[in-house]
Design a protein around this motif. Structure first.
Motif, PDB file in Angstrom:
ATOM      1  N   VAL A  59       0.857  -1.181   0.000  1.00  0.00           N
ATOM      2  CA  VAL A  59       0.000   0.000   0.000  1.00  0.00           C
ATOM      3  C   VAL A  59       0.893   1.230   0.000  1.00  0.00           C
ATOM      4  N   HIS A  60       0.793   2.028  -1.070  1.00  0.00           N
ATOM      5  CA  HIS A  60       1.636   3.220  -1.189  1.00  0.00           C
ATOM      6  C   HIS A  60       0.918   4.477  -0.731  1.00  0.00           C
ATOM      7  N   THR A  84       8.475   3.669  -1.770  1.00  0.00           N
ATOM      8  CA  THR A  84       7.690   2.552  -2.302  1.00  0.00           C
ATOM      9  C   THR A  84       8.419   1.882  -3.459  1.00  0.00           C
ATOM     10  N   HIS A 133      -2.391   5.136  -2.745  1.00  0.00           N
ATOM     11  CA  HIS A 133      -3.209   5.974  -1.874  1.00  0.00           C
ATOM     12  C   HIS A 133      -2.720   7.414  -1.833  1.00  0.00           C
ATOM     13  N   ASN A 190      -6.334   8.248  -0.155  1.00  0.00           N
ATOM     14  CA  ASN A 190      -5.937   7.418   0.980  1.00  0.00           C
ATOM     15  C   ASN A 190      -7.164   7.013   1.797  1.00  0.00           C
ATOM     16  N   TYR A 220      -4.678   2.110   5.621  1.00  0.00           N
ATOM     17  CA  TYR A 220      -3.818   0.967   5.320  1.00  0.00           C
ATOM     18  C   TYR A 220      -4.615  -0.327   5.195  1.00  0.00           C
ATOM     19  N   GLY A 273      -6.497  -0.482   2.042  1.00  0.00           N
ATOM     20  CA  GLY A 273      -5.587  -0.771   0.935  1.00  0.00           C
ATOM     21  C   GLY A 273      -5.253  -2.244   0.837  1.00  0.00           C
ATOM     22  N   ASN A 292       4.830  -3.596   4.158  1.00  0.00           N
ATOM     23  CA  ASN A 292       4.838  -2.142   4.252  1.00  0.00           C
ATOM     24  C   ASN A 292       5.615  -1.538   3.089  1.00  0.00           C
ATOM     25  N   ASN A 293       5.232  -0.323   2.703  1.00  0.00           N
ATOM     26  CA  ASN A 293       5.959   0.312   1.602  1.00  0.00           C
ATOM     27  C   ASN A 293       7.326   0.814   2.041  1.00  0.00           C
ATOM     28  N   GLU A 295     -11.007  -1.704   8.438  1.00  0.00           N
ATOM     29  CA  GLU A 295     -10.828  -0.513   7.616  1.00  0.00           C
ATOM     30  C   GLU A 295     -11.200   0.767   8.357  1.00  0.00           C
ATOM     31  N   MET A 339      -5.386   3.840  10.098  1.00  0.00           N
ATOM     32  CA  MET A 339      -3.990   3.410  10.177  1.00  0.00           C
ATOM     33  C   MET A 339      -3.620   3.170  11.646  1.00  0.00           C
ATOM     34  N   GLU A 352      -4.031  -1.978  13.100  1.00  0.00           N
ATOM     35  CA  GLU A 352      -4.764  -2.957  12.310  1.00  0.00           C
ATOM     36  C   GLU A 352      -4.125  -4.334  12.385  1.00  0.00           C
TER      37      GLU A 352
END
Length: 846
Positions: A323-324, A331, A353, A362, A365, A368, A391-392, A468, A472, A475
């Motif tokens: 997820v960017h 990324t 995002h 966005n 996370y 995404g 993770n990016n 969701e 962020m 999660e």
């Protein structure tokens, strides 16, 4: 031409079918290109259902099958066998579809032709049966449906949410499978079937707009009796010695007897969720231990056993998901590290995002990750393919992915969630931390797989409900906790896989807010009852402490804790947390005309929500409205003549110096907390110009005139224009706003700057359509219009004006003006002709 069969198993439900269910089906609109057929499977009813009505079916002639009484599974299987359609919709004989519900399913299957895609409708209690608090608890978080757990989710766990009462799927996916006929009673037969479909890669999507009413009143005694049946019907559960001993003590101590007596006496009127949870769980386990023994197939909460998970591929395809958001260079570094290793993933999916955390792209996370998993399904991922969530700001080691593939072949499986790093949450302090290479679970810590890198099978990923709503942070803790509740094992991948750039620190206000809010919310909602109570107390104390500190940091922490307690989640705009920057203000404008009976309650509700700037514009009332208003000590503008709603509302807005203006009818009043939900929408980062409140009557039924979309010509023929645009229904318990085209001026909040920019309401509209016209101009100016289902206002319908004939004439004039203003002359003339025809054909609508 696509086909759909609606399969309804029934037992002694003929009257419900004739009176409610089938009439609701006949009222459904069928999209072009679809043929629909009804299949009723009567399971040996004492008074069998027979299609001897004179209904005019807008589809194929129904098929009615009369069977010997053998249980709901066999009845559903008879429907599957008789079906030759592309899509099967399973429906309960007590489920009444609301307008557009069937269309939502058919459109979904049009847009998702893949055989692995299915859809779940949303069910709420029929308000006409007056649900008890116990029934409401059963539906929202209890043992019935638990739709609240998937609000806003794009996919849900088929082994937990495959409800046979309102679900549709492709006939091709079912194949030769069927419901297990060992389940003769209600309970688990649909979830067990969903578990087997999930192994095939079945993806279940909740359709939050596809609504139905559950017309089945349950007493507390009836619900407890059904829990015993559910417990007896489950094929097997994790019946550990500890659980058996706990249940034995529950019975011999007399607790079960006392709780049963209490529920029979008070269960239909009291609202005590912890007792509901306690007694329903007790009856469930009573059914498990004392009901008939059924062969073992799967374990607690739908976790799959090895009997259903054979033939695991030794070299699965690998799908990496990143997820960017933020710096693209970071990324890109992560993607290059995946592409340059000894084992390159078969697919690398990057969810964009945006470059900023508050970018409109966005969605968080977890959202995404969920989108990446759906994209993997579209790229051909099957149930046993390996999904890597990275993770990016992490980079893969040269042999990292190869090491994952080798480790997974030896240790992985459909019930494994693995990662390279352990974490733990202290149940005493609530702090999450990385614990190194090894982890020993004890009573005071929650283990979790750190979100920098997670590995799991695609089938499990599809059935995971990603949080969701958190946007962020935390999660990974929630995913790990929920996985363990489904008997999924957490494991650490021993070989070095990724390097996480955790040296860079993010000290922004956003991070602090999300860490505090999400941590407090997760600890209060994802744990056992004892720990939930503990953390409720701890966070209350913390909130009080931080509220009275003066520093900027303490303000953010206090706001985060308050939002966690209130369940206000999602994205935020952090400047709103700094009380020293700007305090958002809101004023209210009420336009009255002979409203003496209602105005006082309206004003009192506004003051109860903290609104002090209230302007009442009276349009030449001839009753005692002015005296009532003057007694309420608000600002009054008394007009000498009635020039219409728009004119009066504009006059009131001219006296407002607030950031927002609430326009509200005098015969409406706010529910507690309504404005906070509306404010949260404005603060959500969207370019929002108008937020409407959800209008309801005093029975909790939403008014279809509250919001809607641009009307069609056929809808314009009716006097009650707004009821034509959107079906009335009980508003579901959604925690998110709904993007619409217009909202009612009877309860709308507008940004004052936008209202002034557009010149307010068009005063050429005397009454009606001025709100639709204003919202259209708001959208044309580049802003959006929303309604929040939790921001509720109670509206006493038509109290301000009872002359139906006069309302019809005013409505027609306003409709003409709206169409003449915004549409071509030919469209304007056509809608006038159609409406005239309608008035002649339906004189009662005049």
């Amino acid at each position: 031409m696509k086909t759909c069969d609606i399969v309804i198993p029934t037992y002694n439900g003929a009257q419900r079918l004739r009176q409610y269910v089938i009439p609701a089906l006949l009222a459904q609109q069928i999209p072009d290109g679809w043929h629909v057929r009804l299949i009723v499977c009567d399971d040996g009813s004492e008074n069998p259902y027979r299609d001897n009505e004179t209904w005019s079916y807008p589809w194929q002639v129904p098929k009615v099958m009369t069977l010997t009484h053998s249980g709901i599974s066999k009845a559903r299987n008879a429907g599957i066998t008789a079906s030759t359609a592309d899509v099967i919709l399973f429906l309960g004989d007590d489920i009444i579809l609301r307008e557009g519900a069937l269309q939502e399913h058919l459109v979904f299957h049009d847009q998702n032709p893949d055989a692995h895609q299915g859809a779940l409708g949303c069910i709420v209690w029929d308000p006409r049966i007056t649900p008890t608090p116990f029934m409401e608890w059963m539906m929202h978080g209890g043992q019935q449906n638990d739709y609240d757990a998937i609000l806003g989710a794009s996919v849900c766990d088929a082994s937990h949410f495959f409800y046979g009462s309102f679900v549709s799927l492709k006939r091709a996916l079912i194949g030769a499978d069927s419901f297990s006929e060992e389940f003769t009673q209600y309970g688990w037969e649909d979830l067990e079937f969903g578990s087997r479909l999930a192994v095939k890669g079945f993806v279940l999507t909740p359709l939050h707009a596809s609504l139905a009413l559950h017309r089945h009143a349950y007493s507390a005694s009836a619900i407890l009796a059904r829990q015993r049946l559910v417990g007896a019907g489950i094929r097997a559960v994790n019946t550990t010695p500890t659980r058996r001993m706990r249940h034995f003590l529950y019975q011999v101590s007399g607790a079960r007897f006392l709780m049963g007596v209490f529920m029979k006496m008070h269960g239909n009127r009291l609202n005590i969720p912890w007792i509901f949870q306690y007694v329903t769980a007790g009856e469930f386990w009573y059914g498990v231990y004392n009901g008939p023994r059924i062969p073992k197939m799967f374990t607690d909460r739908g976790g799959l056993s090895t009997e259903l998970s054979t033939n695991i591929p030794q070299t699965p395809s690998i799908f990496a998901i990143i997820v960017h958001f933020g710096d693209k260079a970071i990324t890109n570094r992560a993607v290059v590290s995946l592409q340059s290793g000894t084992r390159v993933p078969d697919h690398i999916i990057v969810i964009d995002h945006g470059d900023m955390a508050d970018s409109p792209l966005n969605k968080g996370y977890a959202a995404g990750l969920a989108e990446g998993i759906r994209q993997a399904a579209k790229l051909g991922a099957t149930g046993h393919d390996l999904i890597l969530l990275m993770n990016n700001d992490a980079t893969a080691e040269h042999d990292g992915i190869q090491g994952v593939a080798q480790w997974w072949t030896q240790y992985g499986g459909p019930s494994v969630l693995a990662g390279t790093t352990w974490g733990s949450v202290s149940l005493v302090t609530g702090r999450a931390r990385i614990v190194g290479n090894e982890y020993t679970k004890n009573f005071f810590r929650i283990p979790y797989v750190h979100g920098a890198f997670m590995a799991l099978e695609h089938g499990l990923a599809l059935n995971m409900v990603f949080p969701e709503e958190l946007f962020m942070y935390w999660e990974d803790v929630v995913v790990s906790v929920r996985a363990q509740k489904q008997s999924v094992r957490l494991m650490r991948i021993s070989s070095p896989v990724v390097h996480h750039d955790d040296e860079k620190t993010d000290t922004s206000d956003q991070k602090l807010y999300y860490l505090v809010r999400n941590g407090a919310y997760v600890l209060e909602h994802e744990l056992s009852y004892v720990w939930r109570l503990y953390w409720y107390t701890v966070n209350t104390v913390r909130q009080i402490y931080h509220r009275y500190q003066n520093s900027h940091t303490h303000q953010i922490i206090a706001e985060a804790l308050a939002d966690a307690r209130a369940g206000r989640l999602g994205a935020i705009v952090i400047p709103r947390l700094d009380r020293g920057i700007h305090v958002v203000t809101i004023g209210a404008v009420i336009v009255t005309h002979n409203s003496e009976q209602y105005i006082t309650k309206c004003v009192e509700s506004l003051r109860g929500e903290g609104i002090t700037d209230i302007v009442v514009v009276d349009s030449a009332s001839t009753d005692t409205t002015l005296q009532e208003v003057n007694a309420s000590q608000v600002q009054v503008i008394a007009l000498s003549e009635n020039k219409g709603f728009g004119y009066a509302a504009n006059k009131g807005a001219q006296h407002m110096n607030t950031d927002y203006v609430l326009f509200i009818n005098p015969d409406a009043y706010l529910e507690t907390g309504a404005l906070q939900y509306a404010q949260d929408l404005f603060d959500g980062g969207e370019k929002i110009g108008v937020v409407g409140l959800a209008l309801q009557d005093d029975q909790g039924i939403s008014e279809s005139a509250g919001y809607g979309y641009e009307p069609t010509l056929m809808q314009l023929m009716r006097r009650q224009r707004k009821s034509s645009f959107r079906p009335a229904h009980v508003i579901p318990r959604l925690d998110r706003g709904i993007h619409v085209d217009w909202v009612s001026g009877g309860a709308m909040v507008v940004k004052k700057a936008i209202f002034d920019q557009l010149g307010g309401f068009d005063e050429q509209f005397f009454l009606y359509w001025e709100d639709v016209d204003f919202c259209r101009r708001v959208r044309q100016a580049g802003y959006s219009v929303w309604v929040h289902p939790q921001a509720r206002a109670i509206h006493i319908r038509g109290a301000s004006q009872a002359d139906t004939a006069l309302k019809t004439r005013i409505y027609d004039m306003s409709a003409d003006r709206y169409y003449k203003k915004h549409y071509s002359t030919s469209i304007w003339l056509l809608q006038r002709i159609l409406r005239k025809i309608y008035r002649i054909a339906r004189p009662e609508a005049r």
